[in-house]
Scaffold this motif. Structure first.
Motif: not given
Length: 194
Positions: A13-16, A69-70, A78-81, A87-88
């Motif tokens: 996952i890509a994170v802030e 985690i990246f 963009e933020k996930p939704s 990715l769900h």
């Protein structure tokens, strides 16, 4: 058949904020950090898009990582939704109903957003859903159904929300086993005799 997938290995996952996410996955979920590093800027591999990576595993897991985690070089990802492609959710299996409840209570104590708790539906596992610091949907479950020798999943009730604190895991397990026995008996009666 050759070339078949044996099992799901890990999710990336890509994170802030990588430090905030590592703290969440290790301190709240109890996972272990294997390693964390910055990528050299390069034109190949992760280094072309990823600034830093952290690799975590289950507490007793010897596999290098189950979750990557990246943080990205692009400062405006963009933020996930829950209503976007990609990715769900990420699901984590718990060893016991006590572990599931302990984590549920930890989410409440730390005011980590909880979406809901449910039973029924495919897999028919008691579970709850929450959000990580970047809004990724996470599922935590206990005792998902296994597919029988015939490759057919057993019947399950419709999805319904529950209050996990009041849920009777033992009675639910007994009910599931009775339903499975009834389904086995029904299938035996409907099988043609040899």
């Amino acid at each position: 058949m050759s070339g078949k997938v044996a099992r799901l290995g890990h999710v990336g996952i890509a994170v802030e904020d990588i430090d905030r996410s590592v703290a969440f996955y290790t301190e709240v979920l109890g996972m272990r950090l294997t390693e964390m590093f910055r990528y050299d800027e390069s034109t190949v591999g992760h280094g072309s898009a990823v600034l830093a990576g952290a690799f975590v595993r289950g507490w007793e897991d010897t596999i290098h990582h189950r979750l990557s985690i990246f943080t990205l070089r692009d400062a405006n990802p963009e933020k996930p939704s829950a209503r976007s492609l990609g990715l769900h959710h990420i699901a984590f299996e718990m060893d016991s109903s006590d572990d599931l409840l302990t984590l549920y209570r930890r989410f409440k104590e730390r005011e980590v957003p909880i979406v809901n708790a449910r039973i029924g539906g495919p897999g028919n596992q008691p579970r709850f859903y929450g959000l990580d610091p970047d809004g990724n949907l996470l599922e935590f479950y206990y005792k998902i159904d296994h597919v029988g020798w015939d490759g057919i999943p057993r019947p399950y009730p419709a999805i319904q929300e529950i209050e996990l604190e009041d849920f009777d895991f033992e009675a639910y397990d007994e009910q599931r086993e009775k339903q499975a026995e009834a389904e086995r008996a029904r299938r035996l009666q409907t099988q043609p005799s040899s």
